[in-house]
Design a protein around this motif. Structure first.
Motif, PDB file in Angstrom:
ATOM      1  N   SER A 180       7.548   4.554  -4.582  1.00 22.52           N
ATOM      2  CA  SER A 180       6.063   3.976  -4.354  1.00 22.52           C
ATOM      3  C   SER A 180       5.474   4.981  -3.220  1.00 22.52           C
ATOM      4  O   SER A 180       5.841   6.284  -3.130  1.00 22.52           O
ATOM      5  N   ILE A 181       4.165   4.637  -3.191  1.00 22.19           N
ATOM      6  CA  ILE A 181       3.169   5.551  -2.409  1.00 22.19           C
ATOM      7  C   ILE A 181       3.745   5.722  -1.084  1.00 22.19           C
ATOM      8  O   ILE A 181       3.784   7.023  -0.669  1.00 22.19           O
ATOM      9  N   ASP A 182       4.157   4.668  -0.435  1.00 22.33           N
ATOM     10  CA  ASP A 182       4.777   5.009   0.903  1.00 22.33           C
ATOM     11  C   ASP A 182       6.044   5.891   0.938  1.00 22.33           C
ATOM     12  O   ASP A 182       6.184   6.741   2.001  1.00 22.33           O
ATOM     13  N   GLN A 183       6.934   5.751  -0.150  1.00 28.24           N
ATOM     14  CA  GLN A 183       8.047   6.714  -0.139  1.00 28.24           C
ATOM     15  C   GLN A 183       7.497   8.151  -0.360  1.00 28.24           C
ATOM     16  O   GLN A 183       8.106   9.090   0.105  1.00 28.24           O
ATOM     17  N   ILE A 184       6.672   8.274  -1.385  1.00 24.39           N
ATOM     18  CA  ILE A 184       6.074   9.586  -1.648  1.00 24.39           C
ATOM     19  C   ILE A 184       5.634  10.336  -0.349  1.00 24.39           C
ATOM     20  O   ILE A 184       6.114  11.623  -0.064  1.00 24.39           O
ATOM     21  N   ILE A 185       4.666   9.580   0.425  1.00 29.14           N
ATOM     22  CA  ILE A 185       4.502  10.259   1.625  1.00 29.14           C
ATOM     23  C   ILE A 185       5.501  10.569   2.638  1.00 29.14           C
ATOM     24  O   ILE A 185       5.289  11.688   3.262  1.00 29.14           O
ATOM     25  N   ALA A 186       6.279   9.717   2.786  1.00 27.18           N
ATOM     26  CA  ALA A 186       7.380   9.947   3.732  1.00 27.18           C
ATOM     27  C   ALA A 186       8.040  11.154   3.115  1.00 27.18           C
ATOM     28  O   ALA A 186       8.443  12.126   4.149  1.00 27.18           O
ATOM     29  N   TYR A 187       8.384  11.435   1.710  1.00 23.27           N
ATOM     30  CA  TYR A 187       9.327  12.231   1.338  1.00 23.27           C
ATOM     31  C   TYR A 187       8.418  13.591   1.588  1.00 23.27           C
ATOM     32  O   TYR A 187       8.888  14.759   2.045  1.00 23.27           O
ATOM     33  N   ALA A 188       7.271  13.660   0.922  1.00 26.59           N
ATOM     34  CA  ALA A 188       6.306  14.811   1.113  1.00 26.59           C
ATOM     35  C   ALA A 188       6.088  15.368   2.497  1.00 26.59           C
ATOM     36  O   ALA A 188       6.378  16.788   2.794  1.00 26.59           O
ATOM     37  N   SER A 189       6.028  14.551   3.596  1.00 30.24           N
ATOM     38  CA  SER A 189       5.709  15.058   4.725  1.00 30.24           C
ATOM     39  C   SER A 189       6.999  15.500   5.492  1.00 30.24           C
ATOM     40  O   SER A 189       7.036  16.133   6.467  1.00 30.24           O
ATOM     41  N   GLU A 196      -6.511  -6.368   2.127  1.00 26.28           N
ATOM     42  CA  GLU A 196      -6.236  -7.170   0.748  1.00 26.28           C
ATOM     43  C   GLU A 196      -5.789  -6.630  -0.328  1.00 26.28           C
ATOM     44  O   GLU A 196      -5.106  -6.788  -1.500  1.00 26.28           O
ATOM     45  N   THR A 197      -5.762  -5.039  -0.166  1.00 22.96           N
ATOM     46  CA  THR A 197      -5.567  -3.990  -1.346  1.00 22.96           C
ATOM     47  C   THR A 197      -3.815  -4.110  -1.198  1.00 22.96           C
ATOM     48  O   THR A 197      -3.090  -3.748  -0.319  1.00 22.96           O
ATOM     49  N   ASN A 198      -3.255  -4.307  -2.564  1.00 21.78           N
ATOM     50  CA  ASN A 198      -1.919  -4.214  -2.761  1.00 21.78           C
ATOM     51  C   ASN A 198      -1.582  -3.026  -3.613  1.00 21.78           C
ATOM     52  O   ASN A 198      -1.541  -3.003  -4.523  1.00 21.78           O
ATOM     53  N   VAL A 199      -1.213  -1.791  -2.864  1.00 20.75           N
ATOM     54  CA  VAL A 199      -1.063  -0.524  -3.496  1.00 20.75           C
ATOM     55  C   VAL A 199      -0.120  -0.548  -4.249  1.00 20.75           C
ATOM     56  O   VAL A 199       0.484   0.280  -5.364  1.00 20.75           O
ATOM     57  N   SER A 200       1.182  -1.454  -4.051  1.00 22.72           N
ATOM     58  CA  SER A 200       2.126  -1.717  -5.068  1.00 22.72           C
ATOM     59  C   SER A 200       1.917  -2.274  -6.195  1.00 22.72           C
ATOM     60  O   SER A 200       2.929  -2.895  -6.820  1.00 22.72           O
ATOM     61  N   ASN A 201       0.742  -2.762  -6.212  1.00 22.37           N
ATOM     62  CA  ASN A 201       0.732  -3.837  -7.491  1.00 22.37           C
ATOM     63  C   ASN A 201      -1.045  -3.332  -8.248  1.00 22.37           C
ATOM     64  O   ASN A 201      -1.733  -4.199  -8.251  1.00 22.37           O
ATOM     65  N   ILE A 202      -1.269  -2.156  -8.341  1.00 19.38           N
ATOM     66  CA  ILE A 202      -2.369  -1.655  -8.841  1.00 19.38           C
ATOM     67  C   ILE A 202      -2.478  -1.456 -10.447  1.00 19.38           C
ATOM     68  O   ILE A 202      -1.604  -0.540 -10.787  1.00 19.38           O
ATOM     69  N   ALA A 203      -3.103  -2.417 -11.064  1.00 16.79           N
ATOM     70  CA  ALA A 203      -3.187  -1.867 -12.577  1.00 16.79           C
ATOM     71  C   ALA A 203      -4.184  -1.174 -13.082  1.00 16.79           C
ATOM     72  O   ALA A 203      -5.313  -0.969 -12.354  1.00 16.79           O
ATOM     73  N   PHE A 204      -3.789  -0.227 -14.010  1.00 15.46           N
ATOM     74  CA  PHE A 204      -5.104   0.885 -14.329  1.00 15.46           C
ATOM     75  C   PHE A 204      -4.872   1.168 -15.819  1.00 15.46           C
ATOM     76  O   PHE A 204      -3.618   1.078 -16.324  1.00 15.46           O
ATOM     77  N   GLN A 205      -5.898   1.750 -16.289  1.00 13.70           N
ATOM     78  CA  GLN A 205      -5.937   1.933 -17.618  1.00 13.70           C
ATOM     79  C   GLN A 205      -6.878   3.216 -17.880  1.00 13.70           C
ATOM     80  O   GLN A 205      -7.670   3.667 -17.295  1.00 13.70           O
TER      81      GLN A 205
END
Length: 203
Positions: free
Chosen positions: A151-160, A123-132
Motif C-alpha cells: 500500500s501507499i502507507d507501507q511504501i512510505i514507511a519502508y522508503a523512509s 473522503e479519499t480512499n487511496v487504497s481504492n483508486i481506479a485508474f486507466q
C-alpha cells in the motif's frame, strides 16, 4: 526534490515481465530532470527502439519525515495524481543482462510524466483508486490501488527507513499489467476515478 519509484507492485505486472513477486518494496530513483510537466510533449529518445509506458498512481509528499511508522504515513502526503514511468525497455534488458544498474533506462529526461494533482481529503480512499491509461483512445492499462502488493502507507514507511522524505518529493507507486510500447505521434491519457488528469503526446 526526488522521485522515488516502486517496481513490481502489482502481481500481474511482475508476471508479465517474468519477474518474481517481491516480499519487500522494490525501490529505484529518478532525478529531478526526469519530470515531464503537464502539457509538455515527450520527445522519443534516440538511444532506444523500445520506449514503453507504465501508468501509475503518484503521491506528493507534504511533510518532511524519516523512519515514519505506517500508521502515521497518511499524514505525509497530501496530493495524488497519475504519472507515467517511461522506460527504455531494450536498454533496461541489456543492463539487467550485464548485472548493471538501469537508471539510464528509467531516469532520462522526461521519463516521469506527471498529471494534474488533486488533494487527498477525508473522503479519499487511496487504497481504492481506479485508474486507466488510454493510448490513442484505446484503454491499454486498467488498474486499482486495492490490487497493489504494498500500500501507499507501507511504501512510505519502508522508503523512509532509507531516505528522508522531503516536501515536494514524488512517489510513483507501481504499475499494473498492460505496459507496452509507444511511437512518435501517440497520445496517452490517464484517467483517475473516471476523470482525466494526465495527457501526454509523444513526438
Amino acid at each position: 526534490m526526488k522521485i522515488i519509484c516502486v517496481g513490481r507492485n502489482y502481481a500481474d505486472h511482475a508476471k508479465e515481465l517474468n519477474n518474481d513477486i517481491p516480499t519487500e518494496p522494490v525501490l529505484f530513483m529518478k532525478p529531478k530532470g526526469a519530470i515531464l510537466l503537464p502539457g509538455k510533449p515527450l520527445y522519443y529518445p534516440e538511444f532506444t527502439d523500445d520506449l514503453q509506458y507504465e501508468c501509475e498512481v503518484v503521491v506528493r509528499i507534504v511533510k518532511n519525515g524519516k523512519h515514519i511508522q505506517e500508521k502515521f504515513a497518511n499524514k505525509y502526503y497530501g496530493d495524488v495524481t497519475l504519472g507515467i514511468d517511461f522506460t527504455a525497455r531494450d536498454v533496461q534488458r541489456e543492463q539487467q543482462k550485464k548485472g548493471l544498474p538501469w537508471e539510464i533506462a528509467k531516469g532520462f529526461d522526461g521519463s516521469a510524466a506527471v498529471g494534474s494533482f488533486e488533494p487527498v481529503t477525508v473522503e479519499t480512499n487511496v487504497s481504492n483508486i481506479a485508474f486507466q491509461l488510454k493510448k490513442n483512445g484505446e484503454t491499454v492499462q486498467d488498474g486499482d490501488t486495492r490490487n497493489m502488493i504494498f500500500s501507499i502507507d507501507q511504501i512510505i514507511a519502508y522508503a523512509s527507513r532509507y531516505f528522508t522524505l522531503n516536501i515536494g518529493d514524488l512517489i510513483f507507486t507501481g504499475t499494473p499489467a498492460g505496459v507496452g510500447p509507444v511511437t512518435a505521434g501517440d497520445q496517452l491519457e490517464g484517467y483517475m476515478q473516471g476523470h482525466k488528469v494526465l495527457d501526454v503526446e509523444v513526438r
